[in-house]
Design an enzyme around this catalytic site. Sequence first.
Site, PDB file in Angstrom:
ATOM      1  N   LYS A   1       3.817   6.019   6.327  1.00 42.32           N
ATOM      2  CA  LYS A   1       2.842   4.933   6.137  1.00 42.32           C
ATOM      3  C   LYS A   1       2.387   4.311   7.458  1.00 42.32           C
ATOM      4  O   LYS A   1       1.790   3.239   7.470  1.00 42.32           O
ATOM      5  CB  LYS A   1       3.450   3.848   5.248  1.00 42.32           C
ATOM      6  CG  LYS A   1       3.624   4.283   3.797  1.00 42.32           C
ATOM      7  CD  LYS A   1       3.947   3.071   2.959  1.00 42.32           C
ATOM      8  CE  LYS A   1       4.491   3.481   1.608  1.00 42.32           C
ATOM      9  NZ  LYS A   1       4.913   2.285   0.844  1.00 42.32           N
TER      10      LYS A   1
ATOM     11  N   HIS B   1      -6.777 -15.092   8.010  1.00 46.04           N
ATOM     12  CA  HIS B   1      -5.685 -14.116   8.089  1.00 46.04           C
ATOM     13  C   HIS B   1      -6.054 -12.890   8.912  1.00 46.04           C
ATOM     14  O   HIS B   1      -5.370 -11.882   8.860  1.00 46.04           O
ATOM     15  CB  HIS B   1      -5.253 -13.695   6.677  1.00 46.04           C
ATOM     16  CG  HIS B   1      -4.772 -14.837   5.835  1.00 46.04           C
ATOM     17  ND1 HIS B   1      -3.768 -15.683   6.235  1.00 46.04           N
ATOM     18  CD2 HIS B   1      -5.175 -15.283   4.613  1.00 46.04           C
ATOM     19  CE1 HIS B   1      -3.560 -16.599   5.294  1.00 46.04           C
ATOM     20  NE2 HIS B   1      -4.403 -16.387   4.311  1.00 46.04           N
TER      21      HIS B   1
ATOM     22  N   PRO C   1       0.842  -1.216   0.000  1.00 45.09           N
ATOM     23  CA  PRO C   1       0.000   0.000   0.000  1.00 45.09           C
ATOM     24  C   PRO C   1       0.866   1.250   0.000  1.00 45.09           C
ATOM     25  O   PRO C   1       1.835   1.342   0.743  1.00 45.09           O
ATOM     26  CB  PRO C   1      -0.785  -0.105   1.309  1.00 45.09           C
ATOM     27  CG  PRO C   1      -0.706  -1.543   1.694  1.00 45.09           C
ATOM     28  CD  PRO C   1       0.604  -2.043   1.166  1.00 45.09           C
ATOM     29  N   GLU C   2       0.545   2.184  -0.870  1.00 41.46           N
ATOM     30  CA  GLU C   2       1.302   3.430  -0.945  1.00 41.46           C
ATOM     31  C   GLU C   2       0.650   4.495  -0.062  1.00 41.46           C
ATOM     32  O   GLU C   2      -0.454   4.314   0.450  1.00 41.46           O
ATOM     33  CB  GLU C   2       1.406   3.901  -2.394  1.00 41.46           C
ATOM     34  CG  GLU C   2       2.258   2.976  -3.266  1.00 41.46           C
ATOM     35  CD  GLU C   2       3.680   2.806  -2.731  1.00 41.46           C
ATOM     36  OE1 GLU C   2       4.230   3.769  -2.171  1.00 41.46           O
ATOM     37  OE2 GLU C   2       4.231   1.698  -2.858  1.00 41.46           O
TER      38      GLU C   2
ATOM     39  N   ARG D   1       8.942  11.425  39.575  1.00 38.68           N
ATOM     40  CA  ARG D   1       9.657  11.319  38.307  1.00 38.68           C
ATOM     41  C   ARG D   1      11.098  11.774  38.462  1.00 38.68           C
ATOM     42  O   ARG D   1      11.379  12.691  39.213  1.00 38.68           O
ATOM     43  CB  ARG D   1       9.003  12.218  37.253  1.00 38.68           C
ATOM     44  CG  ARG D   1       7.684  11.718  36.790  1.00 38.68           C
ATOM     45  CD  ARG D   1       7.096  12.703  35.827  1.00 38.68           C
ATOM     46  NE  ARG D   1       6.116  12.043  34.988  1.00 38.68           N
ATOM     47  CZ  ARG D   1       5.529  12.620  33.960  1.00 38.68           C
ATOM     48  NH1 ARG D   1       5.822  13.864  33.645  1.00 38.68           N
ATOM     49  NH2 ARG D   1       4.649  11.971  33.248  1.00 38.68           N
TER      50      ARG D   1
ATOM     51  N   ARG E   1       0.406 -12.099   4.401  1.00 37.37           N
ATOM     52  CA  ARG E   1       1.865 -12.288   4.364  1.00 37.37           C
ATOM     53  C   ARG E   1       2.555 -11.888   5.662  1.00 37.37           C
ATOM     54  O   ARG E   1       3.754 -12.067   5.818  1.00 37.37           O
ATOM     55  CB  ARG E   1       2.456 -11.519   3.177  1.00 37.37           C
ATOM     56  CG  ARG E   1       1.969 -12.118   1.863  1.00 37.37           C
ATOM     57  CD  ARG E   1       2.518 -11.374   0.677  1.00 37.37           C
ATOM     58  NE  ARG E   1       3.973 -11.476   0.595  1.00 37.37           N
ATOM     59  CZ  ARG E   1       4.694 -10.886  -0.348  1.00 37.37           C
ATOM     60  NH1 ARG E   1       4.088 -10.169  -1.280  1.00 37.37           N
ATOM     61  NH2 ARG E   1       5.990 -11.014  -0.387  1.00 37.37           N
TER      62      ARG E   1
END
Length: 247
Positions: free
Chosen positions: A58, A104, A2-3, A237, A123
């Site tokens: 992405k 899947h 996928p782009e 902290r 995949r």
Amino acid sequence: MPELPEVETVRRGLAPVMEGARFTKVIAHRGDLRWPLAPDFVARLEGKRVEGLGRRAKYLLADLSSGDVLVMHLGMSGSFRVARSGGKTTPGRYYHERSKNAAHDHVVFHMSSGARIAFNDPRRFGMMKHQKVVAGLGNIYVCEALHRARLSPKRRASTIATKAGAPHERAQRLVDAIKAVLADAIAAGGSSLRDHRRTDGELGDFQHDFRVYDREGKRCSTPGCKGTIRRMVQTGRSTFFCPVCQR
Ligand SMILES: [Zn+2]
């Protein structure tokens, strides 16, 4: 694979059913996507609300109410299937047909919006992991910004305003320092998220630029300062600072 425009259409398809909704139930079928799902993957999602669904390159980034960020990547063959009362959709427009084989479906989100979102990836090059960006970096930003502004973490907040309540010059120094630290972190985080190999590094390249954080006992990096970085605990902290140049 996928782009970018496809990933963005996926984001736009998921946002209406994810943003503002809680994960009511999460089912993880496999622990072996591109990287294994963490053992606490489900526990860190269930009950949490998605504050926003963003994208960087992405990567889809879901900001969670816990301060966690859920990072998702479609890999080579990944896609999401959304089922809700209105029917089923597969957000994104792909050149190649996406798998609908439920075998899947590796991760399934049940959302309080009523949607069931399945991540399908034949995949298994896709990935999902948590990044403790917001909560982790918050404290780092503070330490780094105070050091750049040469202000001591022990200083009372009221001392960066004048008696009349107007901001002191120190306040402007701090604002400028926060902006510089954020800009550096965003620039470094962006470059690390663009590079697959570095997605494991929670802080990306920014951690190489720390001036005080996690540098206890090391020399202060302020030019001309001979101070040594110290650590103290404030409200639970660790705070790192230079006692010489931070006043
Ligand atoms: Zn110093």
